[in-house]
Structure formats: structure tokens, C-alpha cells
Design an enzyme around this catalytic site. Structure first.
Site, short mmCIF file in Angstrom:
data_model
loop_
_atom_site.label_atom_id
_atom_site.label_comp_id
_atom_site.label_asym_id
_atom_site.label_seq_id
_atom_site.Cartn_x
_atom_site.Cartn_y
_atom_site.Cartn_z
N CYS A 163 -1.67 -1.26 -5.95
CA CYS A 163 -1.01 -0.34 -6.62
C CYS A 163 -1.75 0.40 -7.65
O CYS A 163 -2.82 0.80 -7.48
CB CYS A 163 0.38 -0.75 -6.55
SG CYS A 163 1.69 0.97 -6.90
N HIS A 164 -1.14 0.63 -8.52
CA HIS A 164 -1.31 1.79 -9.79
C HIS A 164 -2.01 0.70 -10.76
O HIS A 164 -3.15 0.68 -11.86
CB HIS A 164 0.15 2.21 -10.56
CG HIS A 164 0.53 3.24 -9.36
ND1 HIS A 164 1.48 3.18 -8.29
CD2 HIS A 164 0.46 5.17 -9.63
CE1 HIS A 164 1.44 4.11 -8.51
NE2 HIS A 164 1.02 5.57 -8.45
#
Length: 195
Positions: free
Chosen positions: A117-118
Site C-alpha cells: 500500500c503506502h
């Protein structure tokens, strides 16, 4: 089994912290979850990011997740692998030099790293993505490409790095990470509780 370091922080994505933490322990790995400026026994607040068909995800409060190690007390060279979950935490975790130093160790030593994800925001800030083929949450693609990687739209393993886009990738992302770790999971015949 492996000793794994997991770097987390407030408002990291709940499923991306809780699920790998528990799944990796379930198959026999030791996982130490750390956060800058917090000690073992303290908690971080997680967030749940839900995809409901809007232009971006919706966020709600998750759980209190208890840290079981202190970043200031760990030595990255004592660990076999690293997990860097996503959520909002990577936005500020990437400004902590001890976090970046830890990440750099795993790449310099070519140890397995799983990021989701991030989480690649931290890897980009550490300057370790040049030449990798990887993925991330699509909104982080520009940062990853600016850091020198080739971005793809799928879970991918390139050398020591396994990346996924978000928690819906858990099955494939965790399977590839377990393969990279050399985890052998046997599927024997079930044994009744009475046996």
C-alpha cells in the site's frame, strides 16, 4: 524460522498490520512490531481503509495495536526480514532517520522485505527502490517511479522485495513473502482432537 521486524505507526492500516503480524506468527516466525518514539507495551491506533466505489478509500478507526519491541532498542542486523505496512503512518514514519536506517540495512544486506500500500513511501524516502520492479497503492505510484523503480499493476517479487497494492492482496502478497522467507508449510492429514 525467521525473526522479522515490522515498522508501524499511528493510523497505519489495520488489516495490513494485524493480518501479517498474526499470520507470520501463526506459521512460526517471530515478529517484533516497533514504532519510533514509542516503547514496547505502548499502543498505536490503526485505521481501516475500505473501498466502496468512491474515488478513494474511506477511513474509520481501527484497533489499538500493542507494540512488542522498542525501535531504539532493536538492531536491524539481528533480524532476517522486514515488513512495512501501509496506511497513513508511512507519511510521517519516513521522516524518522532510525526508520530509514533500518530499511537501508535490509536492502544493503539483501534480506527479504515485504511492503504494501503506502509502505513504499518509506522505501522511496530511504532511497532503496532504484531498479526494482514493484507495486504500491496506485496513488503512491509517482513517488515510487520518481525513486527509480518500474511500477506494475500486480503483486510482484523482485529480488528481495515483495510488494502489493493494498490489503485485498494479502493472500498473494503473504504467499510470495513466505516463499521468499523459505517458509515450509506442510499440509498433512487433519488429526482429531481426541487423537
Amino acid at each position: 524460522m525467521s525473526d522479522i521486524l515490522m515498522i508501524v505507526g499511528d493510523f497505519g492500516e489495520d488489516y495490513e498490520i494485524m493480518v501479517p503480524f498474526q499470520a507470520l506468527q501463526m506459521v512460526g516466525h517471530e515478529v517484533d512490531a516497533v514504532c519510533p518514539e514509542k516503547e514496547a507495551g505502548e499502543t498505536i491506533k490503526t485505521a481501516v481503509h475500505d473501498f466502496r466505489g468512491d474515488q478513494t478509500y474511506m477511513e474509520s478507526r481501527g484497533h489499538n495495536f500493542e507494540l512488542n519491541a522498542t525501535l531504539a532498542d532493536v538492531t536491524p542486523s539481528d533480524y532476517d526480514a522486514l515488513v512495512v505496512p501501509g496506511g497513513r503512518a508511512p507519511e510521517y514514519l519516513r521522516i524518522h532517520e532510525p526508520v530509514l536506517d533500518a530499511v537501508r540495512h535490509f536492502f544493503e544486506a539483501n534480506k527479504p522485505v515485504a511492503s504494501l500500500c503506502h509502505g513504499p513511501q518509506i522505501l522511496a524516502a530511504a532511497g532503496v527502490l532504484d531498479g526494482y520492479e514493484m507495486t504500491s497503492f496506485p496513488a503512491v505510484r509517482a513517488e515510487c517511479e520518481a525513486a527509480g523503480c518500474s511500477w506494475v499493476d500486480e503483486v510482484v517479487t523482485d529480488d528481495n522485495l515483495v510488494t502489493g497494492q493494498a490489503w485485498p492482496d494479502h493472500d498473494e502478497w503473504l504467499a510470495q513473502f513466505l516463499d521468499l522467507l523459505g517458509t515450509d508449510i506442510s499440509h498433512g492429514e487433519p488429526v482429531a482432537a481426541d487423537d
